[in-house]
Structure formats: C-alpha cells, structure tokens
Scaffold this active site. Sequence first.
Site, mmCIF file in Angstrom:
data_model
loop_
_atom_site.group_PDB
_atom_site.id
_atom_site.type_symbol
_atom_site.label_atom_id
_atom_site.label_comp_id
_atom_site.label_asym_id
_atom_site.label_seq_id
_atom_site.Cartn_x
_atom_site.Cartn_y
_atom_site.Cartn_z
ATOM 1 N N HIS A 98 48.034 -34.545 -32.046
ATOM 2 C CA HIS A 98 47.771 -35.916 -32.178
ATOM 3 C C HIS A 98 48.751 -36.119 -33.322
ATOM 4 C CE1 HIS A 98 46.356 -39.266 -34.316
ATOM 5 N NE2 HIS A 98 45.495 -39.662 -33.127
ATOM 6 N N GLY A 176 46.017 -46.703 -36.096
ATOM 7 C CA GLY A 176 45.183 -47.682 -36.831
ATOM 8 C C GLY A 176 46.327 -48.121 -37.440
ATOM 9 N N SER A 216 44.545 -48.112 -31.426
ATOM 10 C CA SER A 216 43.380 -49.338 -32.429
ATOM 11 C C SER A 216 42.594 -50.037 -30.753
ATOM 12 C CB SER A 216 44.248 -50.198 -32.771
ATOM 13 O OG SER A 216 45.798 -50.030 -33.086
HETATM 14 C C1 PEP Z 1 43.455 -41.984 -32.529
HETATM 15 O O1 PEP Z 1 43.184 -41.506 -33.439
HETATM 16 O O2 PEP Z 1 43.905 -41.766 -32.077
HETATM 17 C C2 PEP Z 1 43.936 -44.188 -32.721
HETATM 18 C C3 PEP Z 1 43.587 -43.723 -31.436
HETATM 19 O O3 PEP Z 1 43.403 -44.295 -33.321
HETATM 20 P P1 PEP Z 1 43.196 -45.732 -34.097
HETATM 21 O O4 PEP Z 1 42.063 -46.208 -32.636
HETATM 22 O O5 PEP Z 1 42.900 -45.798 -34.985
HETATM 23 O O6 PEP Z 1 43.983 -46.645 -33.091
#
Ligand code: PEP
Length: 256
Positions: A98, A176, A216
């Site tokens: 990640h 995020g 997101s």
């Molecule tokens: C993630 O943490 O893999 C992610 C996609 O976060 P978010 O959906 O909050 O952007």
Amino acid sequence: MGERRVIIAGNWKLHKGPAEAAQLISGIKQALSGATFDCEVVTAPPFTSICSAVEAAKDSPIKIAAQDVYWEDQGAFTGEVSAPMLKESGCSYVIIGHSERRQFFGETDETVNCKIIATLKAGLIPIFCVGETLNEREYGGTFDVIHRQVANGLQNVTIDDPDRFVIAYEPVWAIGTGKTASPEQAQEVHTALRKELSASRGADVANRVRILYGGSMKKENARSLIGQPDIDGGLIGGASLKVEDFLGIISAGSKS
Ligand code: PEP
C-alpha cells in the site's frame, strides 16, 4: 470483462479496535443478508482486530484481509506478523505494498516482492498495490512507475492460480484526497497493467487476475469506475468505515 468476479475490499487502515471491528462487520453482515449482490466482499482491519472480525464474519460471505505481512514465517523479528499466522487467524487476503506503507514505513519493491511470495506460499491471496504519485503523473512517468513496480514486485513470483491473485491500482494522488481518477484515466492504467501481465505471464493470467481501483472511491462514483472493462472492483479506504457507504459501493459493484 469476462468472468472476473468483482471484489469490493475495505481497507480500514488504523481504525476500529476489536469491539468496533465486530460491530462494523455485524452491520455489514446484517445489511448484506437482505441485499442482492454478487461481488466478493473483503474487509481489512488492523492486526489486533482480525480475530474479532473473523468471528463476527462467521456464516457470512465477508472475507478478512490483513493490511500487511512479514515474509519470514517466524523468528527474531520483533513487531512483525507472518503469513502462516494470518492464515491461522482466519485471513483470506493480504494487502501488500500500500502506498502508505511505501511512503511512511520504508516499503520497497523488493520487500513487496518478498511479501507476495510469502503470502502465496501460505495460501493467502495478495492484493498487490501499485500506483504513481502526483509528481510522477505530472512529468509523464505513470506507465514507467507501474512497469517498475509490477516487474520488481513479481520477480520470481509464480502465479499458479490467477483467480487468487489481485492487483490494486491506487494513484497516490487520489488516496484519501477526495480526488478520484476519472474512469478513463483509471481504465488506461488498468489496460496497461493487463498488457504488462500478458507480456510477462501470458494472456490467461492477464485475463483472470482481478485489478481493483483505489483512490477516493465512493458510492457516488463507484459504478462508473467499476463499469470500465478492466476495472474489477475497488479497494476503499474512507468509505469502507460506515455500513451505508460501503453497502452503496457493494451495490454499485453488483451486476444484478
Ligand atoms: C486506500 O487506502 O487504499 C484508499 C483507496 O483510501 P481512500 O478510499 O480513502 O482514498
């Protein structure tokens, strides 16, 4: 898109201790019991909440993922958790590489590679994350970055069962931030990923590996993203922490 079954996976990051994890899983489970959906549903709690999440998910289709893993099975590696331990705890998937681990915890393509090998050896399904930063996108380096991450991450990796191998394309600038890649931007990279897989592993592997989009994703934009021919679901952070939001994405990821 062929027969690839959509996966909707929630990455809880550093949220939800054991009691809250059980509560959230129970909420999802209850909502799913009255819903029609045909995708795989996965949630990734922090390590200490895995057992309570597994317990709460019993007799439901919800599968549990870990957010990271160490590549040695056991030994003097303080603070680490191994793939066989995750397997024994009831996990089915492991998120590997990640961008937050790459950015804040020194994860490299080489450690990602070791983790993928250990995960497969333990019979767990890796969710191998790749993606470019904003700077890399802006100078036109997206495809080089993806190529490097995939080539290094998959070094000496044998994908015996492509149905049990998952890649997540997560543009770092969309995680995020509330900024989402457009369906066309995401599809373009997913196509490149599939081409990359086809060149190195053959067409069958390329056609069967699921490639998720992350960044997101919300119930409002999930349908248009997952509707793209090479997007096989989502890895979801923020919107996986509330039953209603997560359910909205599950429903967007369901064909029926
Ligand atoms: C993630 O943490 O893999 C992610 C996609 O976060 P978010 O959906 O909050 O952007």
